[in-house]
Design a protein around this motif. Structure first.
Motif, PDB file in Angstrom:
ATOM      1  N   ARG A 151       0.796  -1.228   0.000  1.00  8.84           N
ATOM      2  CA  ARG A 151       0.000   0.000   0.000  1.00  8.84           C
ATOM      3  C   ARG A 151       0.830   1.281   0.000  1.00  8.84           C
ATOM      4  N   ILE A 152       2.122   1.193   0.137  1.00  8.45           N
ATOM      5  CA  ILE A 152       2.927   2.404   0.341  1.00  8.45           C
ATOM      6  C   ILE A 152       2.908   3.355  -0.850  1.00  8.45           C
ATOM      7  N   PHE A 153       2.551   2.850  -2.046  1.00  7.15           N
ATOM      8  CA  PHE A 153       2.517   3.722  -3.214  1.00  7.15           C
ATOM      9  C   PHE A 153       1.119   4.273  -3.498  1.00  7.15           C
ATOM     10  N   GLU A 154       0.143   3.974  -2.628  1.00  2.00           N
ATOM     11  CA  GLU A 154      -1.200   4.505  -2.805  1.00  2.00           C
ATOM     12  C   GLU A 154      -1.230   5.970  -2.389  1.00  2.00           C
ATOM     13  N   PRO A 155      -1.884   6.841  -3.186  1.00  7.05           N
ATOM     14  CA  PRO A 155      -2.030   8.244  -2.778  1.00  7.05           C
ATOM     15  C   PRO A 155      -2.759   8.363  -1.444  1.00  7.05           C
ATOM     16  N   PHE A 156      -2.259   9.236  -0.573  1.00  7.39           N
ATOM     17  CA  PHE A 156      -2.829   9.563   0.730  1.00  7.39           C
ATOM     18  C   PHE A 156      -2.661   8.458   1.767  1.00  7.39           C
ATOM     19  N   PHE A 157      -1.961   7.369   1.428  1.00  2.58           N
ATOM     20  CA  PHE A 157      -1.700   6.349   2.445  1.00  2.58           C
ATOM     21  C   PHE A 157      -0.357   6.662   3.090  1.00  2.58           C
ATOM     22  N   THR A 158      -0.332   6.717   4.421  1.00  4.44           N
ATOM     23  CA  THR A 158       0.909   7.009   5.126  1.00  4.44           C
ATOM     24  C   THR A 158       0.927   6.309   6.472  1.00  4.44           C
ATOM     25  N   THR A 159       2.119   5.955   6.916  1.00  2.00           N
ATOM     26  CA  THR A 159       2.295   5.388   8.252  1.00  2.00           C
ATOM     27  C   THR A 159       2.937   6.421   9.183  1.00  2.00           C
ATOM     28  N   LYS A 160       3.169   7.637   8.673  1.00  7.65           N
ATOM     29  CA  LYS A 160       3.786   8.697   9.470  1.00  7.65           C
ATOM     30  C   LYS A 160       2.706   9.577  10.082  1.00  7.65           C
ATOM     31  N   GLY A 161       2.925   9.967  11.333  1.00 16.04           N
ATOM     32  CA  GLY A 161       1.965  10.825  11.986  1.00 16.04           C
ATOM     33  C   GLY A 161       1.828  12.179  11.321  1.00 16.04           C
ATOM     34  N   HIS A 162       2.916  12.670  10.700  1.00 18.77           N
ATOM     35  CA  HIS A 162       2.894  13.985  10.053  1.00 18.77           C
ATOM     36  C   HIS A 162       2.899  13.870   8.536  1.00 18.77           C
ATOM     37  N   GLY A 163       2.737  12.668   8.012  1.00 15.06           N
ATOM     38  CA  GLY A 163       2.845  12.469   6.569  1.00 15.06           C
ATOM     39  C   GLY A 163       1.547  12.759   5.832  1.00 15.06           C
ATOM     40  N   MET A 164       1.692  13.028   4.513  1.00 13.93           N
ATOM     41  CA  MET A 164       0.526  13.272   3.665  1.00 13.93           C
ATOM     42  C   MET A 164       0.229  12.084   2.764  1.00 13.93           C
ATOM     43  N   GLY A 165       1.156  11.133   2.674  1.00 13.74           N
ATOM     44  CA  GLY A 165       0.926   9.962   1.850  1.00 13.74           C
ATOM     45  C   GLY A 165       1.009  10.226   0.365  1.00 13.74           C
ATOM     46  N   MET A 166       1.772  11.249  -0.047  1.00 15.21           N
ATOM     47  CA  MET A 166       1.856  11.590  -1.463  1.00 15.21           C
ATOM     48  C   MET A 166       3.245  11.358  -2.047  1.00 15.21           C
ATOM     49  N   GLY A 167       4.282  11.338  -1.220  1.00 13.05           N
ATOM     50  CA  GLY A 167       5.650  11.278  -1.727  1.00 13.05           C
ATOM     51  C   GLY A 167       5.916  10.103  -2.648  1.00 13.05           C
ATOM     52  N   LEU A 168       5.622   8.891  -2.188  1.00 13.93           N
ATOM     53  CA  LEU A 168       5.907   7.704  -2.988  1.00 13.93           C
ATOM     54  C   LEU A 168       4.971   7.603  -4.190  1.00 13.93           C
ATOM     55  N   ALA A 169       3.726   8.061  -4.030  1.00 17.05           N
ATOM     56  CA  ALA A 169       2.797   8.048  -5.165  1.00 17.05           C
ATOM     57  C   ALA A 169       3.307   8.954  -6.281  1.00 17.05           C
ATOM     58  N   ILE A 170       3.811  10.127  -5.904  1.00 14.41           N
ATOM     59  CA  ILE A 170       4.366  11.050  -6.899  1.00 14.41           C
ATOM     60  C   ILE A 170       5.602  10.442  -7.548  1.00 14.41           C
ATOM     61  N   CYS A 171       6.457   9.844  -6.732  1.00 12.02           N
ATOM     62  CA  CYS A 171       7.681   9.225  -7.261  1.00 12.02           C
ATOM     63  C   CYS A 171       7.343   8.175  -8.319  1.00 12.02           C
ATOM     64  N   ARG A 172       6.369   7.323  -8.008  1.00 10.29           N
ATOM     65  CA  ARG A 172       6.009   6.280  -8.977  1.00 10.29           C
ATOM     66  C   ARG A 172       5.433   6.896 -10.245  1.00 10.29           C
ATOM     67  N   SER A 173       4.603   7.931 -10.110  1.00 11.68           N
ATOM     68  CA  SER A 173       4.042   8.590 -11.295  1.00 11.68           C
ATOM     69  C   SER A 173       5.139   9.165 -12.179  1.00 11.68           C
ATOM     70  N   ILE A 174       6.127   9.796 -11.556  1.00 16.54           N
ATOM     71  CA  ILE A 174       7.224  10.395 -12.316  1.00 16.54           C
ATOM     72  C   ILE A 174       8.032   9.327 -13.036  1.00 16.54           C
ATOM     73  N   VAL A 175       8.397   8.272 -12.303  1.00 23.36           N
ATOM     74  CA  VAL A 175       9.214   7.209 -12.899  1.00 23.36           C
ATOM     75  C   VAL A 175       8.466   6.539 -14.047  1.00 23.36           C
ATOM     76  N   GLU A 176       7.184   6.242 -13.832  1.00 25.42           N
ATOM     77  CA  GLU A 176       6.409   5.578 -14.884  1.00 25.42           C
ATOM     78  C   GLU A 176       6.199   6.492 -16.084  1.00 25.42           C
ATOM     79  N   SER A 177       6.094   7.819 -15.859  1.00 27.53           N
ATOM     80  CA  SER A 177       5.962   8.739 -16.984  1.00 27.53           C
ATOM     81  C   SER A 177       7.236   8.778 -17.815  1.00 27.53           C
ATOM     82  N   HIS A 178       8.359   8.349 -17.231  1.00 32.55           N
ATOM     83  CA  HIS A 178       9.630   8.243 -17.957  1.00 32.55           C
ATOM     84  C   HIS A 178       9.834   6.852 -18.557  1.00 32.55           C
ATOM     85  N   GLY A 179       8.825   5.999 -18.460  1.00 28.85           N
ATOM     86  CA  GLY A 179       8.931   4.654 -19.013  1.00 28.85           C
ATOM     87  C   GLY A 179       9.638   3.663 -18.105  1.00 28.85           C
TER      88      GLY A 179
END
Length: 245
Positions: A184-212
């Motif tokens: 689940r760590i790459f799902e948007p808005f999913f986070t295990t951090k108390g102060h997290g937004m759950g967007m970092g890894l989702a954005i990373c995957r989107s960027i990498v996949e947009s580069h093929g």
């Protein structure tokens, strides 16, 4: 039916807007955190007896770079959600890894993290959006450093870049406790951090996949996590600059 479709369209727009807003907020927070860290370090160097002007000047230079990065991040995240054509140039991935190491150097020192970089010689350039791939690297490095906050022994973060068939493979390995929810760590808005937004890894995957490419995570034995992303090789004949660590 028409009313239901209109409601669905509005809900979809609201969800997209919420994701875009969260993405920009999350990504702008990265360079702003660097600005704050470098500012505090700069103040300490200036308050020393005698003041260390050379070190303070380096901190000011990092502040300027991070502030410029904040503006670039906003435009790149917006472009990603608009699915517009990014500006991609032939860049040696090793130079971006070295730039990432330099950008997070003061934060790594504050967190008592040692960063080891290993870049295979002779890697060809990749056609990438420099700012977006830098976002990916900084996000993954910060995740690794945060994962080691509970580690009492030597905190080591390893960054490795090498060729693997027709892709360039980048690995970022920490010695933290590992991933609790790997599915689940790459799902948007999913986070295990108390102060997290759950967007970092989702954005990373989107960027990498947009580069093929592809991005995934692996738990290590006996502990730790390795984030891996691949980017495809292309036939780039334009000149490029490569900076060894």
């Amino acid at each position: 039916m028409r009313h239901a479709q209109e409601n669905l369209a509005r809900a979809s727009q609201a969800a997209s807007l919420a994701e875009l807003s969260a993405s920009i907020a999350h990504e702008v927070n990265q360079p702003l955190t660097a600005v704050i860290t470098s500012s505090n370090v700069c103040q300490r160097w200036l308050a020393a007896e005698p003041p260390n002007i050379e070190r303070a000047q380096k901190s000011v230079e990092r502040i300027a770079r991070a502030a410029s990065a904040a503006a670039e991040v906003v435009s790149r995240v917006r472009a990603l959600f608009r699915q517009s054509a990014e500006t991609r140039d032939p860049i040696a991935l090793g130079s971006l890894v070295v730039e990432t190491r330099d950008l997070i150097a003061e934060e790594a020192t504050c967190r008592r993290v040692r960063v080891n970089v290993e870049i295979e010689n002779g890697l060809p350039p990749l056609a990438v959006d420099r700012v977006q791939i830098l976002q990916v690297l900084i996000n993954l490095v910060r995740n690794g450093m945060e994962a080691m906050e509970s580690v009492a022994s030597d905190r080591v973060l390893r960054m490795r870049v090498r060729r693997s068939g027709d892709v360039v493979r980048t690995e970022i390995t920490d010695c933290g406790p590992g991933i609790e929810f790997p599915d689940r760590i790459f799902e948007p808005f999913f986070t295990t951090k108390g102060h997290g937004m759950g967007m970092g890894l989702a954005i990373c995957r989107s960027i990498v996949e947009s580069h093929g490419g592809q991005l995934w995570a692996e738990n290590n034995e006996p502990h730790g996590t390795t984030f891996v992303f691949t980017l495809p090789l292309v036939d780039v004949k334009a000149p490029f600059a490569h900076q060894e660590p």
